[in-house]
Each structure stands twice: as C-alpha cells, then as structure tokens.
Design a protein around this motif. Structure first.
Motif, PDB file in Angstrom:
ATOM      1  N   ARG A  21       0.660  -1.126   0.190  1.00 28.00           N
ATOM      2  CA  ARG A  21       0.239   0.128   0.123  1.00 28.00           C
ATOM      3  C   ARG A  21       0.890   0.855   0.017  1.00 28.00           C
ATOM      4  NH1 ARG A  21      -4.429  -0.890   4.513  1.00 28.00           N
ATOM      5  NH2 ARG A  21      -5.593  -3.160   3.609  1.00 28.00           N
ATOM      6  N   TRP A  22       1.959   1.447   1.314  1.00 31.12           N
ATOM      7  CA  TRP A  22       2.470   2.781   0.812  1.00 31.12           C
ATOM      8  C   TRP A  22       3.400   2.864  -0.650  1.00 31.12           C
ATOM      9  CZ3 TRP A  22       0.528   5.468   4.631  1.00 31.12           C
ATOM     10  CH2 TRP A  22       0.345   5.603   5.699  1.00 31.12           C
ATOM     11  N   PRO A  23       3.746   1.898  -0.921  1.00 29.08           N
ATOM     12  CA  PRO A  23       4.469   2.059  -2.609  1.00 29.08           C
ATOM     13  C   PRO A  23       3.590   2.433  -3.677  1.00 29.08           C
ATOM     14  CG  PRO A  23       5.208   0.479  -1.847  1.00 29.08           C
ATOM     15  CD  PRO A  23       4.461   0.816  -0.754  1.00 29.08           C
ATOM     16  N   ARG A  24       2.436   2.634  -3.536  1.00 26.39           N
ATOM     17  CA  ARG A  24       1.667   2.619  -4.134  1.00 26.39           C
ATOM     18  C   ARG A  24       0.994   3.854  -4.263  1.00 26.39           C
ATOM     19  NH1 ARG A  24      -2.046  -2.588  -4.737  1.00 26.39           N
ATOM     20  NH2 ARG A  24      -0.640  -3.955  -5.747  1.00 26.39           N
ATOM     21  N   LEU A  25       0.256   4.404  -2.661  1.00 24.19           N
ATOM     22  CA  LEU A  25      -0.385   5.858  -2.105  1.00 24.19           C
ATOM     23  C   LEU A  25       1.257   6.684  -2.209  1.00 24.19           C
ATOM     24  CD1 LEU A  25      -1.804   7.559  -0.569  1.00 24.19           C
ATOM     25  CD2 LEU A  25      -0.671   7.039   1.757  1.00 24.19           C
ATOM     26  N   ARG A  26       2.856   6.926  -1.935  1.00 22.19           N
ATOM     27  CA  ARG A  26       3.770   6.972  -2.384  1.00 22.19           C
ATOM     28  C   ARG A  26       3.552   7.699  -3.836  1.00 22.19           C
ATOM     29  NH1 ARG A  26       7.544   4.953   1.486  1.00 22.19           N
ATOM     30  NH2 ARG A  26       7.898   3.561  -0.402  1.00 22.19           N
ATOM     31  N   LEU A  27       3.363   6.690  -5.247  1.00 21.86           N
ATOM     32  CA  LEU A  27       3.437   7.373  -6.547  1.00 21.86           C
ATOM     33  C   LEU A  27       2.615   7.492  -6.509  1.00 21.86           C
ATOM     34  CD1 LEU A  27       4.594   6.478  -9.448  1.00 21.86           C
ATOM     35  CD2 LEU A  27       3.183   4.683  -9.220  1.00 21.86           C
ATOM     36  N   ILE A  28       1.507   7.637  -6.241  1.00 21.36           N
ATOM     37  CA  ILE A  28       0.226   8.862  -6.085  1.00 21.36           C
ATOM     38  C   ILE A  28       0.448   9.582  -6.242  1.00 21.36           C
ATOM     39  CG2 ILE A  28      -2.543   8.853  -6.107  1.00 21.36           C
ATOM     40  CD1 ILE A  28      -2.548   5.890  -5.832  1.00 21.36           C
ATOM     41  N   LEU A  29       0.654  10.442  -5.218  1.00 17.33           N
ATOM     42  CA  LEU A  29       1.053  11.262  -4.312  1.00 17.33           C
ATOM     43  C   LEU A  29       2.003  12.203  -5.174  1.00 17.33           C
ATOM     44  CD1 LEU A  29       0.869  10.511  -0.618  1.00 17.33           C
ATOM     45  CD2 LEU A  29      -0.772  11.633  -2.210  1.00 17.33           C
ATOM     46  N   VAL A  30       3.351  11.357  -5.710  1.00 15.37           N
ATOM     47  CA  VAL A  30       4.066  12.324  -6.790  1.00 15.37           C
ATOM     48  C   VAL A  30       3.595  12.161  -7.867  1.00 15.37           C
ATOM     49  CG1 VAL A  30       6.553  12.040  -7.556  1.00 15.37           C
ATOM     50  CG2 VAL A  30       6.055  11.604  -5.338  1.00 15.37           C
ATOM     51  N   ILE A  31       2.685  11.102  -8.715  1.00 16.80           N
ATOM     52  CA  ILE A  31       2.549  12.095  -9.670  1.00 16.80           C
ATOM     53  C   ILE A  31       0.475  12.971  -9.560  1.00 16.80           C
ATOM     54  CG2 ILE A  31       0.887  11.514 -11.511  1.00 16.80           C
ATOM     55  CD1 ILE A  31       1.897   8.479 -10.950  1.00 16.80           C
ATOM     56  N   ALA A  32       0.300  13.272  -8.303  1.00 16.05           N
ATOM     57  CA  ALA A  32      -0.769  14.324  -7.990  1.00 16.05           C
ATOM     58  C   ALA A  32       0.294  15.369  -7.981  1.00 16.05           C
ATOM     59  CB  ALA A  32      -1.511  13.607  -7.096  1.00 16.05           C
ATOM     60  N   GLY A  33       1.140  15.601  -7.288  1.00 20.48           N
ATOM     61  CA  GLY A  33       2.100  16.798  -6.872  1.00 20.48           C
ATOM     62  C   GLY A  33       2.353  17.544  -8.479  1.00 20.48           C
ATOM     63  N   VAL A  34       3.687  16.621  -8.755  1.00 21.30           N
ATOM     64  CA  VAL A  34       3.969  16.752 -10.079  1.00 21.30           C
ATOM     65  C   VAL A  34       2.951  17.535 -11.148  1.00 21.30           C
ATOM     66  CG1 VAL A  34       4.737  15.771 -12.385  1.00 21.30           C
ATOM     67  CG2 VAL A  34       6.221  15.377 -10.370  1.00 21.30           C
ATOM     68  N   LEU A  35       1.661  16.597 -11.002  1.00 21.60           N
ATOM     69  CA  LEU A  35       0.311  17.513 -12.183  1.00 21.60           C
ATOM     70  C   LEU A  35       0.375  19.132 -11.842  1.00 21.60           C
ATOM     71  CD1 LEU A  35      -1.295  14.842 -13.150  1.00 21.60           C
ATOM     72  CD2 LEU A  35       0.013  15.464 -14.855  1.00 21.60           C
ATOM     73  N   PHE A  36      -0.294  18.723 -10.556  1.00 22.94           N
ATOM     74  CA  PHE A  36      -0.414  20.376  -9.995  1.00 22.94           C
ATOM     75  C   PHE A  36       0.809  20.872  -9.825  1.00 22.94           C
ATOM     76  CE2 PHE A  36      -0.176  23.542  -6.065  1.00 22.94           C
ATOM     77  CZ  PHE A  36      -1.797  23.691  -6.293  1.00 22.94           C
ATOM     78  N   PHE A  37       2.366  20.980  -9.583  1.00 19.09           N
ATOM     79  CA  PHE A  37       3.596  22.054 -10.264  1.00 19.09           C
ATOM     80  C   PHE A  37       3.348  22.021 -11.698  1.00 19.09           C
ATOM     81  CE2 PHE A  37       7.639  22.391 -11.285  1.00 19.09           C
ATOM     82  CZ  PHE A  37       7.609  23.536 -10.395  1.00 19.09           C
ATOM     83  N   LEU A  38       3.181  21.254 -12.596  1.00 14.91           N
ATOM     84  CA  LEU A  38       2.741  21.755 -14.026  1.00 14.91           C
ATOM     85  C   LEU A  38       1.683  22.289 -13.875  1.00 14.91           C
ATOM     86  CD1 LEU A  38       4.019  18.638 -15.072  1.00 14.91           C
ATOM     87  CD2 LEU A  38       5.216  20.690 -15.248  1.00 14.91           C
ATOM     88  N   GLY A  39       1.001  22.333 -13.255  1.00 16.62           N
ATOM     89  CA  GLY A  39      -0.768  23.286 -14.007  1.00 16.62           C
ATOM     90  C   GLY A  39      -0.590  24.636 -13.259  1.00 16.62           C
ATOM     91  N   THR A  40       0.348  24.474 -11.918  1.00 15.21           N
ATOM     92  CA  THR A  40       0.252  25.883 -11.890  1.00 15.21           C
ATOM     93  C   THR A  40       1.512  26.982 -12.646  1.00 15.21           C
ATOM     94  OG1 THR A  40       0.050  24.998  -9.511  1.00 15.21           O
ATOM     95  CG2 THR A  40       1.370  27.067  -9.422  1.00 15.21           C
ATOM     96  N   VAL A  41       2.368  25.930 -12.903  1.00  9.54           N
ATOM     97  CA  VAL A  41       3.482  26.907 -14.179  1.00  9.54           C
ATOM     98  C   VAL A  41       2.461  27.456 -15.361  1.00  9.54           C
ATOM     99  CG1 VAL A  41       5.180  26.393 -15.087  1.00  9.54           C
ATOM    100  CG2 VAL A  41       5.040  25.846 -13.341  1.00  9.54           C
ATOM    101  N   VAL A  42       1.775  26.464 -15.473  1.00  7.49           N
ATOM    102  CA  VAL A  42       1.047  27.089 -16.916  1.00  7.49           C
ATOM    103  C   VAL A  42       0.349  28.137 -16.622  1.00  7.49           C
ATOM    104  CG1 VAL A  42      -0.556  26.188 -18.379  1.00  7.49           C
ATOM    105  CG2 VAL A  42       0.909  24.406 -18.246  1.00  7.49           C
ATOM    106  N   PHE A  43      -0.577  27.975 -15.858  1.00  5.40           N
ATOM    107  CA  PHE A  43      -1.649  29.708 -15.111  1.00  5.40           C
ATOM    108  C   PHE A  43      -0.566  30.587 -15.044  1.00  5.40           C
ATOM    109  CE2 PHE A  43      -3.775  31.680 -11.406  1.00  5.40           C
ATOM    110  CZ  PHE A  43      -4.480  31.251 -11.910  1.00  5.40           C
ATOM    111  N   VAL A  44       0.489  30.085 -14.099  1.00  7.76           N
ATOM    112  CA  VAL A  44       0.768  31.704 -14.110  1.00  7.76           C
ATOM    113  C   VAL A  44       1.440  31.812 -15.491  1.00  7.76           C
ATOM    114  CG1 VAL A  44       3.010  32.407 -12.472  1.00  7.76           C
ATOM    115  CG2 VAL A  44       1.955  30.769 -11.236  1.00  7.76           C
ATOM    116  N   GLN A  45       1.790  30.834 -16.285  1.00 12.54           N
ATOM    117  CA  GLN A  45       2.866  32.046 -17.509  1.00 12.54           C
ATOM    118  C   GLN A  45       1.473  32.317 -18.650  1.00 12.54           C
ATOM    119  OE1 GLN A  45       4.162  28.563 -19.978  1.00 12.54           O
ATOM    120  NE2 GLN A  45       4.873  29.890 -21.302  1.00 12.54           N
ATOM    121  N   THR A  46       0.430  32.075 -18.574  1.00 16.00           N
ATOM    122  CA  THR A  46      -0.076  32.280 -19.161  1.00 16.00           C
ATOM    123  C   THR A  46      -1.220  34.080 -18.036  1.00 16.00           C
ATOM    124  OG1 THR A  46      -2.252  31.519 -17.865  1.00 16.00           O
ATOM    125  CG2 THR A  46      -1.673  30.280 -20.171  1.00 16.00           C
ATOM    126  N   LEU A  47      -1.102  34.187 -17.132  1.00 14.85           N
ATOM    127  CA  LEU A  47      -1.186  35.594 -16.407  1.00 14.85           C
ATOM    128  C   LEU A  47      -0.111  36.817 -17.075  1.00 14.85           C
ATOM    129  CD1 LEU A  47      -1.517  34.603 -13.156  1.00 14.85           C
ATOM    130  CD2 LEU A  47      -3.359  35.469 -14.470  1.00 14.85           C
TER     131      LEU A  47
END
Length: 194
Positions: A21-47
């Motif tokens: 369970r813990w390795p799967r949870l860590r992988l899901i959290l890392v992927i979600a964090g990377v997607l959130f970071f990329l979304g934030t970068v794209v949003f700030v860039q459009t501003l």
C-alpha cells in the motif's frame, strides 16, 4: 485461577503485512504533486503572456495616423483651426447664402446655441419610428449618427445601408452627418472583425 484463553488478535486497520500500500500511495502522491506543479506553472505563465492579435494592415495604418494626429494636436490644446466641423458648417452656410436659398423654417424657434455646442443624435435604419422622431426633433440637433456601415468580417469588408431620405432631410435642416461604423451583423457581434 487459570489464565483466560488468549483472545484472537484482530489486525490493525491500516496493517499492510505485504507492504504494497505505501509504495502505491507514494507513487500516486508524487504523480499528483507533479501534475499540480505543472498546472500551476502553466496558469502563472498565462497570466504574464500578452495575447497577440493579427491586425490587418489598414487598421495598423489607421492607428498610426491617429497617433500622429494626437501628437500634433493633443486634446487639451484645441485651437479654432483644428475644429474642422466648424469650418464645414461655415462653408455650408456661405454656400447657402450664395445660392440664395433661404433657410427652412423650423417648427419651433430654437435658442441660439454657442458655436462649439454639439447636439448629437443616433439614427437606426431598422427602427420604423426613428425617421419620424428625427423629423420631429430635427431643429434640436446639430449632428446625426446613422447606423449605416457594418464591418462584416476580419478582412475589412463593409456593408453600407444608406438612406436617401435621411440625406435629403439633414441637408435641408443643416445637420452634419457622422455615419456610425459597427460590428453588429444581424443579432450577433463580430469581435474578430475589429
């Protein structure tokens, strides 16, 4: 007293004896964090990126001419020579006097307005009561803006719907025409035309 029989031990709710369970949870959290970071970068860039619009050459040329006129004669430094509409009215009145045409009598006497006063009215071709209202109030206005011209596409094509009876009426009453240019085609606005 004999010891009580050992009760069965229930496993802990979050127990993971296989350790999957813990390795799967860590992988899901890392992927979600990377997607959130990329979304934030794209949003700030459009501003910070200004949108680019391809403007036709004729519109850029007109904009340059208007800027040049603004530099030559800023709005706060108007001189009598810059008021072309006053020259036009004086020339028109002089032409009427030379032709011997008497000015048409107005329905009611109007007050003498200052030389620089502009009384502007709008005229809609599609409104059946617009012409009747104009005839009734022609003695009260100095300028008229009829909705005659429409930009129908982004290429600068114009649709012109003139009204001949309006031209005759304004000429008889001494009203200056200032045709209005719109981007309303039918019932829809055409923003890309402008």
């Amino acid at each position: 007293m004999q010891g009580s029989p050992p009760e069965e031990v229930t496993p802990f709710v979050f127990s993971d004896p296989t350790g999957k369970r813990w390795p799967r949870l860590r992988l899901i959290l890392v992927i979600a964090g990377v997607l959130f970071f990329l979304g934030t970068v794209v949003f700030v860039q459009t501003l910070f990126v200004a949108p680019k619009m391809n403007v036709p050459f004729s519109l850029r040329q007109l904009k340059g001419q208007l800027k040049a006129l603004q530099k030559q004669n800023p709005a706060n430094q108007l001189s009598p020579s810059s008021l072309l509409w006053q020259k036009f009215t004086a020339a028109r009145q002089a032409a009427k006097k030379l032709a011997g045409a008497a000015p048409a009598p107005t329905a009611r006497p109007r007050k003498k307005s200052p030389n620089n006063e502009v009384r502007l009215a709008f005229y809609s071709n599609g409104d059946p009561y617009s012409y009747a209202s104009l005839e009734q109030h022609a003695g009260q206005i100095t300028h008229l803006c009829p909705e005659w011209m429409t930009v129908i596409n982004g290429l600068g094509d114009l649709q012109i719907d003139g009204d001949t009876r309006l031209s005759k009426l304004t000429a008889n009453k001494g009203i200056a025409l200032l045709p209005l240019l719109t981007n309303l085609v039918g019932d829809t606005w055409e923003p890309e035309a402008i």
